[in-house]
Design an enzyme around this catalytic site. Structure first.
Site, PDB file in Angstrom:
ATOM      1  N   SER A  12       0.813  -1.221   0.000  1.00 55.32           N
ATOM      2  CA  SER A  12       0.000   0.000   0.000  1.00 55.32           C
ATOM      3  C   SER A  12       0.843   1.267   0.000  1.00 55.32           C
ATOM      4  O   SER A  12       0.427   2.288  -0.561  1.00 55.32           O
ATOM      5  CB  SER A  12      -0.934   0.008   1.219  1.00 55.32           C
ATOM      6  OG  SER A  12      -1.840  -1.071   1.152  1.00 55.32           O
ATOM      7  N   HIS A  66       0.018   4.378   4.453  1.00 57.74           N
ATOM      8  CA  HIS A  66      -0.619   5.037   3.309  1.00 57.74           C
ATOM      9  C   HIS A  66      -0.178   6.499   3.223  1.00 57.74           C
ATOM     10  O   HIS A  66       0.207   6.997   2.154  1.00 57.74           O
ATOM     11  CB  HIS A  66      -2.144   4.983   3.432  1.00 57.74           C
ATOM     12  CG  HIS A  66      -2.706   3.602   3.360  1.00 57.74           C
ATOM     13  ND1 HIS A  66      -4.059   3.351   3.410  1.00 57.74           N
ATOM     14  CD2 HIS A  66      -2.104   2.395   3.235  1.00 57.74           C
ATOM     15  CE1 HIS A  66      -4.277   2.042   3.328  1.00 57.74           C
ATOM     16  NE2 HIS A  66      -3.096   1.443   3.228  1.00 57.74           N
TER      17      HIS A  66
END
Length: 352
Positions: A232, A292
């Site tokens: 991610s 993230h």
């Protein structure tokens, strides 16, 4: 009278240069314009000046111009002439819009093919299959949509084994369940291939890898006891890299605002979800939202000075240096914190 002659000459040149296509000038039909073909096309231009023009436009340094390089050279000459004869502002603005609008989209090319994203995705899928087989063979577990993750993998980021430095990067190859790997692979293929077709594999590779490392470093600072798995950080670096390339090539894109709206909406939703679960519901989440954010920040900063900028302006040069300095400071700070601030982290485990 002289003014009218200059204006008429300019308009004649612009019309001629817009009318003449590569196929008309390319005498041998090889898809490129050589020095001799350019000389035949612009016989009035001195040879040394012609060579200089070709060198400026020959981006791949092969000694000849392809369709995009030829077009850019003609547009640059037309704009230079416009300044010499001092066109009215409305005509200059119209020419400038014609020159840059859609130029970014013209850069899309499958040569070379987008090998980086395809290769990384295949490796991720291969390692996921291996871990799945290991879970079934060793523990009899059936891998579901959301796990379980391969905690014992030598690739996962393990806060107890921070001294194994490769884990700050290799955790990207480890995924927790079918939903996790499916969403990451689909998104990175979609986002990464679009970038690779313009910026080439090595630039996208730098942004992606920096996003992965930034994700693990950010997680180690904010959540020092958390295990970390998944690509991610790299995926969010690709999302932010699209914003970076919009910033640096705004005038060269046809509809840059569409990307800005989509990226902004997605970011607000993702960050809002993270804040809600962490501070409102106080539920324990398996999603590494800090990774993230770290990946996205790296994608924006590194993307500014790594990805292509078709027309560099003065303020973009200052922005380029600012992003380089800021990203270097952040990376150095996070790395030094991990190395020297041992009391902040869990005690290491050297057993297997």
């Amino acid at each position: 009278m002289a003014r009218e002659v200059e204006m008429q000459t300019f308009r004649t040149n612009v019309i001629r240069e817009k009318r003449d296509s590569l196929s008309q000038i390319d005498e041998d039909g090889d898809g490129h314009v050589s020095h001799q073909e350019m000389k035949n096309f612009l016989p009035h231009l001195p040879d040394d000046e012609l060579k200089k023009e070709i060198r400026k436009s020959d981006r791949n340094k092969d000694g000849k111009l392809d369709r995009h390089e030829f077009r850019h050279m003609m547009e640059r000459r037309a704009m230079r002439f416009a300044k010499l004869v001092v066109l009215p502002k409305n005509e200059r603005d119209l020419m400038k819009r014609d020159q840059v609008d859609g130029e970014y989209e013209d850069q899309f090319s499958c040569c070379p093919p987008p090998i980086f994203m395809l290769s990384i995705s295949l490796v991720i899928i291969g390692i996921f299959i291996y871990h799945t087989n290991e879970l079934v063979k060793d523990r009899g577990w059936i891998l579901g949509l959301n796990g379980p993750p391969p905690i014992t993998s030598v690739l996962i980021y393990n806060p107890y084994r921070r001294y194994e430095y490769w884990r700050y990067f290799t955790y990207m190859f480890v995924h927790s369940g079918w939903m996790h790997i499916t969403s990451n692979v689909i998104m990175q293929l979609f986002l990464g291939i679009l970038l690779e077709l313009v910026h080439k594999w090595w630039r996208v590779g730098i942004v992606y890898i920096c996003g992965v490392i930034a994700g693990s470093l950010a997680t180690s600072l904010s959540d020092p006891e958390v295990f970390l798995a998944g690509a991610s950080g790299g995926v969010y670096a690709l999302i932010a890299a699209h914003l970076a390339t919009v910033i640096m090539n705004w005038k060269q894109m046809e509809m840059p605002w569409v990307q800005v709206v989509c990226i902004t909406a997605f970011s607000i939703l993702d960050v809002g979800t993270a804040l809600y679960y962490r501070y409102v519901t106080e539920e324990e989440q398996k999603v590494g939202y800090v990774a993230h954010i770290g990946g996205a920040l790296a994608g924006l900063l590194v993307g500014i000075y790594t990805l292509k900028n078709l027309h560099v302006t003065t303020w973009e040069k200052w922005l380029w240096w600012a992003m380089l300095i800021i990203s270097t400071i952040l990376f150095v700070f996070a790395i030094c914190w991990n190395i020297f601030y041992d009391d902040y982290y869990l005690p290491p485990k050297y057993d297997n």
